[in-house]
Write an enzyme that holds these catalytic residues in place. Structure first.
Site, short mmCIF file in Angstrom:
data_model
loop_
_atom_site.label_atom_id
_atom_site.label_comp_id
_atom_site.label_asym_id
_atom_site.label_seq_id
_atom_site.Cartn_x
_atom_site.Cartn_y
_atom_site.Cartn_z
N GLU A 168 0.81 -1.22 0.00
CA GLU A 168 0.00 0.00 0.00
C GLU A 168 0.84 1.27 0.00
O GLU A 168 0.48 2.27 -0.63
CB GLU A 168 -0.96 0.01 1.19
CG GLU A 168 -2.14 -0.95 1.06
CD GLU A 168 -1.79 -2.39 1.37
OE1 GLU A 168 -0.69 -2.63 1.93
OE2 GLU A 168 -2.59 -3.29 1.07
N HIS B 32 -12.29 -5.29 7.68
CA HIS B 32 -12.91 -5.00 6.38
C HIS B 32 -14.13 -4.12 6.57
O HIS B 32 -15.07 -4.17 5.80
CB HIS B 32 -13.32 -6.29 5.66
CG HIS B 32 -12.17 -7.20 5.33
ND1 HIS B 32 -11.60 -8.04 6.25
CD2 HIS B 32 -11.47 -7.38 4.17
CE1 HIS B 32 -10.61 -8.72 5.68
NE2 HIS B 32 -10.52 -8.34 4.41
#
Lengths: 327, 363
Positions: A60, A129
């Site tokens: 990321e 999530h």
């Protein structure tokens, strides 16, 4: 005028923007052949090729750091972070680098990137999530933060974000991807950054929210109106820069306000809205500014009973409004 | 015999005697500017110095083959010689030390050492280390996609090479064979922490293998070896063969910064012996022996360095400080900030111009 889901609106906007401007690239994990884990970039790889729709390693910080460099050298990257939960390894690149590039170079360098990331709970995503991360980024001068609540706004705001010369975080509530449909006009319209919108007019209580919470606030307004209460719903749409005037003028009219956000209560983004109302509209208030939020636990738990306990709901919003009406 | 040696120095690398003199001059000017920074700090004129004495040979040599104004340089805080080689002027370097309003790096917003000039493709430096390695990689990706023929070069210390961003950048650059050069200037210390506590391997260059790129070691006192490493890496990048990791073994002749006391963690013996690893006298002797640098040339370079330092210091010091009224500019593209998002707007409303709150406090 077509009717689209939120995800379709985002996908078509990316496609049109990439056709319009060849400097735009999309990069992230699984965004290429697979078309993204939510299919937000489905079909783009086939149309624009792997150089402009780039599957990255699971890195990321690289996704954002390389986007910053690419932006400096003439591209207009639209990186995707697969889940907002996983944006943390890129936090330093976003906050120390992207946000400060313009300021620290005295205006010489710019950083036009639009970071897309799905956020939010209610989809059995558990702790990693489901997170809402907007408060971390809305805190930082130099960043813009956008959260759409309709397919129409998603399209207009995404266009504005991609064309903006500053770094934008564009958070999409994943529960809304396929559950929310709406009319999306043809043509190259935009929704300007920094403009909130009154999405439901009323006179008794203002409910302020963004993303999925706007949909819930509208449901709450329907419930309440059956009881005779009049609720005004304001969709923040752009968290930074914040359109305080639209919120304040609604609160000055109703005199009462409930701020709704799904994130943990303590220090959440809506706390800034509450503070602004207290500072700017104190004389117009007929009751305390209230908040309906997620609880202060470190994440959204998985089991459906636990997740329901976590999530703000239309009923919880309606309860808060009722209490405020009676205040 | 002597004449043959003389004509040969650098010629196998395509370097002329003029090139060698220019490289030495760049090193000498940088050293003189660098030494002046520390004097200004000790004299209380600038609060902070971070610089690169001992790194100049590697920096000048590796950057010497770049195309100014075309390629990209993504420096770090010790890159003074790299920057001067790539076209940043000593006046511009000095403006950053004094943090004046016309300082092109940041208009006085950043600490000294955080250079950057947009119109010369020199990216703005920040303080978190190794973040820039990813920026260079992204710049190279854009260069490749846009077919600009540009090479991006970035610099970091061996300490920074332990950061995750270093790994992520080299991994990505290796995958896409990007036109980027990663230069690790290994001076043996991450502030105070020695190499033995930073890395299980002695050479950072060996890490290149893990990313599918050559890892080249050059000795920072061997200027021509450093030039060769830079030249080969530039050629490789320019011709589409991909990235190179260069590790230049250099010495840090000063403390980490003006806020550091390196005698606390480096012995007197070590500091004394490291003086032998100063690239400046080594290159000077090499040029003297080759008959390229005679006494007249040396005197001329010394005089030029002195003039440059005097001029850049005096000129930069004479520039004015930035106006505080400009401190809220350049947060976003659109200025001034949106009314409600502007903290000054609120404080003005409640405090006014020396308004009631200030009056009550008696100030």
């Amino acid at each position: 005028m077509a009717v689209m889901t939120l995800i379709e609106s985002i996908r078509e906007t990316l496609r049109e923007e990439m056709r319009r401007d060849e400097a735009i690239i999309v990069l992230g994990e699984d965004v290429g052949k697979k078309g993204g884990v939510f299919l937000a970039t489905d079909g783009l790889f086939d149309e624009f090729g792997g150089d402009r729709v780039l599957d990255t390693p699971l890195t990321e910080s690289m996704i954002i750091g390389a986007s910053i460099g690419a932006a400096v050298n003439g591209l207009r990257p639209v990186p995707e972070i697969q889940f907002a939960d996983f944006i943390m390894p890129a936090f330093n690149q976003i906050v120390s680098e992207a946000a400060r590039m313009r300021y620290r170079s005295n205006g010489a360098f710019t950083c036009p990137i639009t970071i897309r990331a799905p956020y939010g709970g209610g989809v059995h995503g558990a702790l990693y999530h489901s997170q809402s991360v907007e408060a971390f980024f809305a805190h930082v001068p130099g960043l813009k933060v956008v959260i759409p609540s309709t397919p129409h706004d998603a399209r207009g705001l995404l266009r504005s974000s991609i064309r903006d010369d500053d770094p934008v975080l564009f958070f999409e509530h994943k529960k809304m991807y396929r559950s929310v449909r709406g009319e999306v006009p043809d043509g190259d319209y935009t929704v300007p950054l920094g403009e909130a919108k009154v999405v439901h007019e009323g006179s008794g209580v203002t409910v302020v929210g963004y993303g999925l919470m706007v949909q819930y606030a509208l449901e709450a307004a329907e419930l309440l109106e059956a009881d005779g209460a009049s609720v005004e719903v304001v969709d923040v749409r752009t968290l930074r820069p914040l359109d305080g005037e639209t919120i304040l003028s609604s609160v000055r009219k109703t005199g009462k306000c409930v701020v709704v956000y799904e994130d943990n209560r303590f220090g959440g983004y809506g706390a800034e809205i509450a503070a602004m109302i207290a500072e700017e509209a104190f004389d117009d208030l007929d009751g305390p500014v209230m908040r309906v939020t997620g609880p202060d636990v470190p994440g959204v738990p998985y089991n459906h009973a636990l997740e329901e306990w976590f999530m703000p709901s239309p009923d919880r919003i309606a309860d808060a409004v009722r209490r405020l009406v009676e205040y | 015999m002597a004449t043959e040696t003389t004509s040969a120095l650098g010629s196998d690398l395509g370097l002329t005697p003029d090139d060698l003199i220019e490289m030495y001059t760049l090193m000498a000017i940088t050293r003189a500017v660098d030494e002046r920074m520390w004097i200004l700090n000790r004299a209380g004129k600038i609060p902070f110095v971070i610089s690169g004495q001992g790194h100049e040979g590697a920096q000048v040599a590796i950057a010497y083959g770049l195309r100014k104004g075309h390629d990209w340089m993504v420096p770090y805080y010790r890159s003074v010689a790299s920057l001067i080689t790539f076209g940043m002027s000593p006046r511009e370097i000095m403006l950053a030390q004094f943090a004046r309003g016309v300082d092109p790096s940041s208009g006085g917003r950043q600490m000294p050492g955080h250079y950057g000039i947009a119109d010369r493709n020199i990216l703005s430096v920040s303080s978190p280390v190794a973040t820039q390695v990813l920026h260079a990689t992204g710049i190279a990706y854009a260069a490749k996609l846009r077919k600009t023929g540009q090479v991006a070069i970035t610099y970091l210390g061996e300490g920074s090479s332990n950061q995750g961003d270093f790994h992520e950048a080299l991994n990505f650059a290796g995958i896409h064979k990007l036109p980027v050069i990663f230069v690790v200037e290994n001076n043996g210390y991450a502030i105070s922490v020695p190499m033995s506590l930073q890395s299980a391997v002695e050479d950072i260059a060996v890490r290149g293998a893990g990313y599918g790129m050559p890892g080249v070691i050059c000795d920072g006192v061997d200027v021509l070896a450093c030039y060769r490493a830079g030249r080969d890496a530039i050629e490789r990048a320019r011709s589409g063969e991909g990235p190179t990791l260069i590790e230049a073994k250099v010495t840090r002749m000063t403390a980490h910064s003006s806020d550091d006391q390196q005698t606390k963690y480096r012995s007197a013996d070590e500091l004394e012996s490291e003086k032998g690893r100063d690239p400046l006298p080594r290159f000077r002797d090499q040029l003297r022996e080759a008959g390229i640098l005679d006494e007249a040339a040396e005197a001329r370079i010394l005089e030029e360095s002195r003039k440059v330092v005097e001029d850049s210091t005096d000129w930069a010091e004479a520039q004015v400080d930035p106006d505080p009224a400009t401190a809220q500019l350049h947060v976003y593209a659109d200025a001034p900030p949106a009314r409600m998002d502007d903290p000054l707007w609120r404080s003005e409303r409640f405090m006014g111009d020396g308004g009631p709150l200030r009056d009550e406090s008696g100030s």
